[in-house]
Design an enzyme around this catalytic site. Sequence first.
Site, PDB file in Angstrom:
ATOM      1  N   ARG A 151       3.890  -0.940  -2.892  1.00  0.00           N
ATOM      2  CA  ARG A 151       4.006  -1.592  -4.195  1.00  0.00           C
ATOM      3  C   ARG A 151       5.494  -1.711  -4.511  1.00  0.00           C
ATOM      4  NH1 ARG A 151       0.077   2.591  -4.907  1.00  0.00           N
ATOM      5  NH2 ARG A 151      -2.023   1.789  -5.326  1.00  0.00           N
TER       6      ARG A 151
ATOM      7  N   LYS B  48       0.772   5.404  -7.681  1.00  0.00           N
ATOM      8  CA  LYS B  48       0.270   5.440  -9.051  1.00  0.00           C
ATOM      9  C   LYS B  48      -0.102   6.861  -9.438  1.00  0.00           C
ATOM     10  CE  LYS B  48      -1.567   0.736  -9.479  1.00  0.00           C
ATOM     11  NZ  LYS B  48      -2.778  -0.075  -9.728  1.00  0.00           N
TER      12      LYS B  48
ATOM     13  N   HIS C  15       4.396  -8.359  -4.342  1.00  0.00           N
ATOM     14  CA  HIS C  15       3.063  -7.846  -4.027  1.00  0.00           C
ATOM     15  C   HIS C  15       2.394  -8.668  -2.922  1.00  0.00           C
ATOM     16  CE1 HIS C  15       0.576  -4.598  -5.512  1.00  0.00           C
ATOM     17  NE2 HIS C  15      -0.494  -5.346  -5.375  1.00  0.00           N
TER      18      HIS C  15
ATOM     19  N   ARG D 107       2.583  -6.944   0.284  1.00  0.00           N
ATOM     20  CA  ARG D 107       1.589  -5.859   0.396  1.00  0.00           C
ATOM     21  C   ARG D 107       0.233  -6.426   0.798  1.00  0.00           C
ATOM     22  NH1 ARG D 107       0.209  -0.614  -1.588  1.00  0.00           N
ATOM     23  NH2 ARG D 107      -1.689  -0.511  -2.830  1.00  0.00           N
TER      24      ARG D 107
ATOM     25  N   HIS E 114      -5.065   3.369  -2.052  1.00  0.00           N
ATOM     26  CA  HIS E 114      -6.178   2.998  -2.923  1.00  0.00           C
ATOM     27  C   HIS E 114      -7.087   4.203  -3.144  1.00  0.00           C
ATOM     28  CE1 HIS E 114      -5.941  -1.562  -1.758  1.00  0.00           C
ATOM     29  NE2 HIS E 114      -5.095  -1.234  -2.710  1.00  0.00           N
TER      30      HIS E 114
ATOM     31  N   TYR F 147      -9.857  -7.224   1.416  1.00  0.00           N
ATOM     32  CA  TYR F 147      -9.132  -7.803   2.549  1.00  0.00           C
ATOM     33  C   TYR F 147     -10.070  -8.207   3.685  1.00  0.00           C
ATOM     34  CZ  TYR F 147      -5.167  -6.163  -0.058  1.00  0.00           C
ATOM     35  OH  TYR F 147      -4.262  -5.956  -1.062  1.00  0.00           O
TER      36      TYR F 147
END
Length: 297
Positions: free
Chosen positions: A147, A171, A243, A246, A269, A278
């Site tokens: 990120r 995160k 992004h 990514r 994730h 994806y």
Amino acid sequence: MDWTTTINGFRHYLQLERAMSANTIDAYLDDVAKLRQFAEPLNLSPSAVTPANLQDFLAWINGFGLSAYSQARILSGIKTFYLFLSLEYGLLENPTALIQAPRLGRKIPDILNITEIDQLIGAIDLSTPEGMRNKAMLEVLYGCGLRVSELVGLKVSNLFLDVEFIKVEGKGSKERLVPIGSHAAKYLRIYLNDVRIHQPVKRGSEDFVFLNRRGAPLTRVMVFIIVKDLAKVIGLKKKISPHTFRHSFASHLVEGGADLRAVQEMLGHESITTTEIYTHVDRDYLQSVITQYHPRA
């Protein structure tokens, strides 16, 4: 129970108990600020808001032309706010309990193919220190699937290039180890050893990898500008951002047959459901192959 007191308490709850990142906290507080903007003219305190009021609020924000995704995200922030009020103030009736978010389709992210990535990175002017930095930066961005916040927060002390790993803070301040390929590691070493070592560093910024001309850490906005400017140089028509690198990293791994769990770990994730998007990109590619080459297509 007034708005100012509860919002301040909510901020501390997100910081201390939920350990959310500064960007996520700002987004949640902005969500609640929107509800406050709607409720105060109606003389509604946080505890006085009803499900009917929230339905009117959703109709109100819909009038601003916000996408279903944006509306769902705002509602998610408000649900977290009322969860906090239940825990902290013993609020018995949660007005968000029966409110459903707008239905969301699974949006397939825009990606770059390897030729486009090579063209973007190839457009960097390597005759300047900033150019060498930008090349290393984009190689790491694409080579590790970071990120943009993880990229600008990358620390020299978290680089383990001898074993081809880097440690990033994702995160919620969650740390993870991400493999870095020899190509990205090569240009990162060149930047560190030939450019950054000669640059004055602002006090307190000694451990940050990517620095601006003043010796301070690069900002997220600056990375956005660098990517946008390169897209203009090569005449790229796609709407891209940091992004996008990514998304491209993940899509290229899945297309190449990488295990989805491994991709999930590298991206950081929490849920594999997020990573599964994806696989849809890969299916689109397979469908295009059938359409192009199968005689009955």
